[in-house]
Write an enzyme that holds these catalytic residues in place. Structure first.
Site: not given
Ligand code: RB5
Length: 145
Positions: A8, A65, A67-70, A98-99, A109, A133, A136
């Site tokens: 993104d 993104c 954080t990479g989390v979304g 392993h995964n 960020r 593995h 699993r």
């Molecule tokens: C965008 O502001 C931010 O939310 C997105 O890049 C990401 O970090 C979501 O997980």
């Protein structure tokens, strides 16, 4: 390798750096966007990259993104995808060994460009160990049903 990449707006700069690195290393990069820095929605790019991976258009996926989390949350909703968000090379290697992770997620960020290259290199260089593995992974993938 054929690597589908996506980001993104918050991952655009790091993704662009990693595309240069991957191409210089001889990989075939399929850039699924975003191609602009305007604000956009990470699920759209997670979907495009994961579609390329599960359809075998690409061998691996790379998503960036903020954080990479979304990206990881979205990617792991796609059947056949095993996505991992990591911020260190040790974990990146372990997600392959392993995964059997087939999508790597990074946060612009969270990690700088130098560390991101180390993480990506560790991930690409490691091979799934199979064996115990695999059983699993089989149980993991059964959770999709
Ligand atoms: C965008 O502001 C931010 O939310 C997105 O890049 C990401 O970090 C979501 O997980």
């Amino acid at each position: 390798m054929r690597i589908a990449v996506g980001s993104d707006h918050a991952g655009f700069v790091l993704k662009s750096e990693l595309v240069v690195f991957l191409e210089a290393a001889g990989h075939a990069v399929l850039d699924k966007g975003t191609r602009l820095k305007e604000r956009c929605d990470y699920p759209d790019y997670a979907a495009a990259v994961c579609a390329a991976v599960v359809s075998d258009e690409a061998d691996w996926g790379l998503l960036v993104c903020g954080t990479g989390v979304g990206m990881a949350m979205c990617a792991n909703k796609v059947a056949g995808v095993r996505a991992a968000v990591v911020s260190d090379a040790f974990s990146a290697r372990a997600t392959r060994l392993h995964n059997d992770a087939n999508v790597l997620c990074l946060g612009e960020r969270v990690v700088g460009g130098g560390l991101a290259v180390q993480i990506l290199t560790a991930w690409l260089d490691a091979e799934f160990e199979g064996g115990r593995h695999q059983a699993r992974i089989n149980k993991m993938m059964a959770l999709e049903a």
